[in-house]
Design a protein around this motif. Structure first.
Motif, PDB file in Angstrom:
ATOM      1  N   GLU A 186      -8.975   9.868 -17.924  1.00  0.00           N
ATOM      2  CA  GLU A 186      -8.936   9.048 -16.701  1.00  0.00           C
ATOM      3  C   GLU A 186      -7.696   9.331 -15.863  1.00  0.00           C
ATOM      4  O   GLU A 186      -7.675   9.090 -14.675  1.00  0.00           O
ATOM      5  N   VAL A 187      -6.635   9.750 -16.541  1.00  0.00           N
ATOM      6  CA  VAL A 187      -5.423  10.076 -15.783  1.00  0.00           C
ATOM      7  C   VAL A 187      -5.256  11.594 -15.679  1.00  0.00           C
ATOM      8  O   VAL A 187      -4.157  12.109 -15.480  1.00  0.00           O
ATOM      9  N   GLY A 188      -6.385  12.310 -15.810  1.00  0.00           N
ATOM     10  CA  GLY A 188      -6.387  13.744 -15.538  1.00  0.00           C
ATOM     11  C   GLY A 188      -5.915  14.613 -16.684  1.00  0.00           C
ATOM     12  O   GLY A 188      -5.729  15.814 -16.509  1.00  0.00           O
ATOM     13  N   ILE A 189      -5.717  14.019 -17.862  1.00  0.00           N
ATOM     14  CA  ILE A 189      -5.255  14.830 -18.991  1.00  0.00           C
ATOM     15  C   ILE A 189      -6.467  15.479 -19.655  1.00  0.00           C
ATOM     16  O   ILE A 189      -7.412  14.810 -20.038  1.00  0.00           O
ATOM     17  N   ASP A 190      -6.415  16.800 -19.775  1.00  0.00           N
ATOM     18  CA  ASP A 190      -7.491  17.548 -20.403  1.00  0.00           C
ATOM     19  C   ASP A 190      -6.946  18.126 -21.702  1.00  0.00           C
ATOM     20  O   ASP A 190      -6.353  19.207 -21.727  1.00  0.00           O
ATOM     21  N   LEU A 191      -7.129  17.368 -22.795  1.00  0.00           N
ATOM     22  CA  LEU A 191      -6.501  17.762 -24.054  1.00  0.00           C
ATOM     23  C   LEU A 191      -7.076  19.071 -24.596  1.00  0.00           C
ATOM     24  O   LEU A 191      -6.367  19.840 -25.241  1.00  0.00           O
ATOM     25  N   GLU A 192      -8.340  19.330 -24.287  1.00  0.00           N
ATOM     26  CA  GLU A 192      -8.935  20.557 -24.793  1.00  0.00           C
ATOM     27  C   GLU A 192      -8.277  21.786 -24.156  1.00  0.00           C
ATOM     28  O   GLU A 192      -7.866  22.711 -24.846  1.00  0.00           O
ATOM     29  N   LYS A 193      -8.126  21.710 -22.807  1.00  0.00           N
ATOM     30  CA  LYS A 193      -7.466  22.833 -22.127  1.00  0.00           C
ATOM     31  C   LYS A 193      -5.997  22.896 -22.498  1.00  0.00           C
ATOM     32  O   LYS A 193      -5.419  23.961 -22.680  1.00  0.00           O
ATOM     33  N   ALA A 194      -5.377  21.694 -22.598  1.00  0.00           N
ATOM     34  CA  ALA A 194      -3.951  21.649 -22.917  1.00  0.00           C
ATOM     35  C   ALA A 194      -3.680  22.304 -24.256  1.00  0.00           C
ATOM     36  O   ALA A 194      -2.646  22.949 -24.452  1.00  0.00           O
ATOM     37  N   GLY A 195      -4.626  22.150 -25.206  1.00  0.00           N
ATOM     38  CA  GLY A 195      -4.458  22.731 -26.539  1.00  0.00           C
ATOM     39  C   GLY A 195      -4.397  24.245 -26.517  1.00  0.00           C
ATOM     40  O   GLY A 195      -3.967  24.874 -27.469  1.00  0.00           O
ATOM     41  N   ARG A 196      -4.830  24.840 -25.395  1.00  0.00           N
ATOM     42  CA  ARG A 196      -4.758  26.298 -25.286  1.00  0.00           C
ATOM     43  C   ARG A 196      -3.479  26.766 -24.606  1.00  0.00           C
ATOM     44  O   ARG A 196      -3.239  27.954 -24.502  1.00  0.00           O
ATOM     45  N   SER A 197      -2.680  25.820 -24.075  1.00  0.00           N
ATOM     46  CA  SER A 197      -1.450  26.251 -23.391  1.00  0.00           C
ATOM     47  C   SER A 197      -0.247  25.492 -23.945  1.00  0.00           C
ATOM     48  O   SER A 197       0.379  25.940 -24.899  1.00  0.00           O
ATOM     49  N   ALA A 198       0.058  24.325 -23.404  1.00  0.00           N
ATOM     50  CA  ALA A 198       1.203  23.556 -23.903  1.00  0.00           C
ATOM     51  C   ALA A 198       0.994  22.097 -23.565  1.00  0.00           C
ATOM     52  O   ALA A 198       0.513  21.774 -22.472  1.00  0.00           O
ATOM     53  N   TYR A 199       1.335  21.228 -24.509  1.00  0.00           N
ATOM     54  CA  TYR A 199       1.181  19.814 -24.230  1.00  0.00           C
ATOM     55  C   TYR A 199       2.042  18.980 -25.160  1.00  0.00           C
ATOM     56  O   TYR A 199       2.561  19.466 -26.171  1.00  0.00           O
ATOM     57  N   TYR A 200       2.152  17.701 -24.795  1.00  0.00           N
ATOM     58  CA  TYR A 200       2.797  16.716 -25.656  1.00  0.00           C
ATOM     59  C   TYR A 200       1.978  15.441 -25.530  1.00  0.00           C
ATOM     60  O   TYR A 200       1.679  14.982 -24.426  1.00  0.00           O
TER      61      TYR A 200
END
Lengths: 370, 239
Positions: A23-37
């Motif tokens: 809902e706040v634009g976080i795409d955990l699937e895509k983030a898992g391929r680059s960088a996230y916290y």
């Protein structure tokens, strides 16, 4: 140091439902391929970086593994004694991301961070971003909460933008009607650096108060935009303070929509003895029971400073609605177009993908404003 | 040769603007392919007539009827009339804060699924206005060209064009006239009403009918030769 936990799209029994992050634009699937916290409450942390030149870790690991570096960057731009919320974060906070982008590293993929509250109580992460000389990064942060908990979120953020570096920061808030939010943010932009910031808040919230400060060194520049929707009985007080130096420039922009019985304050201060600054604050009253207060402040501390501001508060224009109806739109469609247009801020600094996210968030906000 | 289809029939129409009757007893009959040129001095009711025909909010038909393509549309809303094929290009559209020209044209094209935005932008030479807020700081000619762009995207059966030549330089008038010509080619019924306080743009759009308007009424109607009379003798003598 990398720490990676495989993310599951579906919540296990008893685990928080992370689908709300979208809902706040976080795409955990895509983030898992680059960088996230990702941080849930004060206890669950998932993070990784697959991007060369970008390190992502927690504040605790950063202090534990690099104490000398931490001494240079942690609690240096903000003082724990600044107010009771900052003090509470210093005393009881846990977690927070540290993102370090190495000298000259230019990162195309955004780093996504998500601060998520699933249970009642305090969430007080301490975030540090270190952009070394000439580095470039887009950081996208989404903060949200499950519908029920009563919470206090105090995110402490210290951002260091090195010489000639560029940090583009997007923060999206969507809280619930029982949450109090007190982000505390300070940014240091070194010579020739650039800090571009977008803050958007569109959920129900009990109260928000935040007033980030940005210090520009010689030749640095900033563009700071806030787009805020006041709903129900929210009390929202947001603003930005910029300190200028020689040849630096700042633009502080706000767009506020207030409906129901919400009260929204937008503040801006640009101050300096040299440099250029402009404040542009616009408010739109949706309902007669809402309130908007706009407080732009210019402080010239020397004759080499050029400062301007424009501020306005109004309602949807009947002339403009009539005009759009004459182009074939229903009254409701016309109002939607005008509100969406009102919320436009300059997005051209953002990479295409993030721009699409932000435009999507603005579309959601326009829908909620009606 | 068959009889041309009637597109618009206006019978004894009076229009009230916020409590004041501005246009009285107007009759118009227009068939497919006709271009009506209404000429009259400032304040004669030309804009009110067009806005009334477009169903513009605040402009109320207090007597008479408007029949469009056989349907009585008297009292219907502006957006309904656009959906039926009537569209208006304003003399001076409002400035709309925050709304970029590009977005306005995209909204129109998306809603009605007709017209090629890029083609229209090229035809009217408005590419440089696309990222600017709609109407903000536009010259008279730029406003007219963007207005006409919305009409070209709507491809109406009946186009209503308000003062396309007022406050406009010659180059812009020629671009606007080219746009009107293109509009009449694209329009399914190729029917256009142009109002103006001069005969200038008539050189380019070549009307088939001309009416002289004064004090809220159509005083005289005739063929294109009526325009020559107006230009030679002025409104008062012709009326």
């Amino acid at each position: 140091m990398l720490h990676y936990v495989e993310l599951s799209k579906k919540a296990a029994p008893g685990a928080p439902d992370l689908s709300r992050a979208s809902e706040v634009g976080i795409d955990l699937e895509k983030a898992g391929r680059s960088a996230y916290y990702l941080q849930v409450d004060q206890k669950i942390f998932q993070y990784l970086s697959r991007i060369p030149g970008v390190e992502v870790t927690t504040i605790e690991d950063f202090i534990g593994n690099s104490p000398d570096l931490a001494a240079e960057y942690v609690w240096k731009l903000l003082d724990p004694s600044r107010d009771r919320f900052t003090a509470a974060a210093a005393l009881y906070g846990s977690g927070g991301f540290v993102i370090k982008v190495k000298k000259g590293a230019r990162v195309d993929d955004p780093v996504q961070t998500c601060l998520f509250m699933s249970t009642p109580g305090l969430q007080a992460p301490h975030n540090v971003v270190i952009m070394e000389e000439g580095a470039e990064l887009t950081l996208y942060t989404g903060c949200t909460i499950m519908p029920e908990p009563v919470g206090l979120h105090v995110g402490v953020s210290e951002f260091y933008v090195g010489r000639g570096a560029k940090l583009r920061y997007v923060m999206i808030h969507s809280w619930n009607r029982a949450t109090h939010v007190r982000p505390r943010t300070a940014v240091q932009v070194d010579e020739g650096g650039e800090y571009i910031s977008y803050y958007m808040s569109f959920g129900r919230v009990k109260s928000i108060q935040t007033f980030p400060s940005i210090h520009l060194a010689r030749g640095a520049r900033t563009y700071s935009a806030s787009v805020v929707l006041g709903l129900e009985d929210s009390q929202i007080d947001v603003g930005t303070s910029v300190t200028l130096s020689e040849d630096s420039s700042a633009q502080v922009v706000s767009r506020v929509l207030a409906r129901d019985s919400s009260k929204v304050w937008t503040r801006a201060i640009i101050s300096g003895g040299r440099g250029r600054g402009h404040i542009d604050c616009r408010g739109m009253m949706i309902h007669d029971t809402a309130q908007i207060y706009t407080v732009p402040e210019l402080r010239a501390l020397g004759k080499e400073t050029q400062l301007t501001h424009e501020a306005s508060i109004g309602k949807l224009s009947e002339d403009e609605i009539a005009y759009l109806m004459s182009k074939g739109f229903s009254r409701e469609e016309a109002e939607g177009i005008l509100i969406r247009g009102f919320m436009n801020v300059e997005l051209e600094w953002l990479p295409q993908r993030i721009r699409r996210y932000v435009e999507g968030v603005l579309n959601i906000m326009a829908g909620k404003a009606l | 040769m068959g009889t041309a289809t009637e597109v618009l029939r206006v019978e004894n129409l009076s229009i009230d603007v916020y409590g004041k009757v501005v246009v009285r007893g107007v009759d118009i009959a227009l068939s497919e392919g006709e271009i009506l040129y209404v000429v009259g001095p400032n304040g004669s009711g030309k804009t009110t007539l067009l806005r009334g025909l477009a169903g513009y909010p605040g402009y109320r038909e207090v007597s008479g009827r408007v029949i469009f393509s056989g349907e009585d549309i008297t009292g219907t809303s502006a957006d309904y009339r656009v959906s039926k094929g009537i569209a208006l290009a304003h003399q001076i559209p409002p400035k709309i804060s925050g709304l970029r020209t590009r977005d306005l044209l995209a909204y129109v094209a998306r809603k009605f699924g007709s017209g090629d935005v890029e083609e229209v932008v090229k035809l009217l030479d408005i590419g440089y206005l696309m990222d600017r807020e709609f109407g903000r700081g536009f010259s008279g000619g730029e406003l007219k060209r963007v207005e006409l762009a919305t009409l070209l995207l709507l491809r109406p059966k009946l186009a209503l064009i308000d003062e396309p030549d007022s406050g406009v330089d010659v180059d812009s008038v020629m671009l606007v006239a080219e746009g009107i010509r293109r509009l009449s080619e694209l329009s399914p019924y190729r029917t256009v009403v142009v109002v103006s306080h001069t005969a200038f743009v008539a050189r380019y759009v070549r009307p088939s009918k001309v009416c002289v308007m004064s004090s809220g009424t159509l005083l005289r109607c005739g063929g294109p030769e009526l325009l020559d009379e107006v230009m030679r003798y002025g409104f008062k003598r012709v009326a």
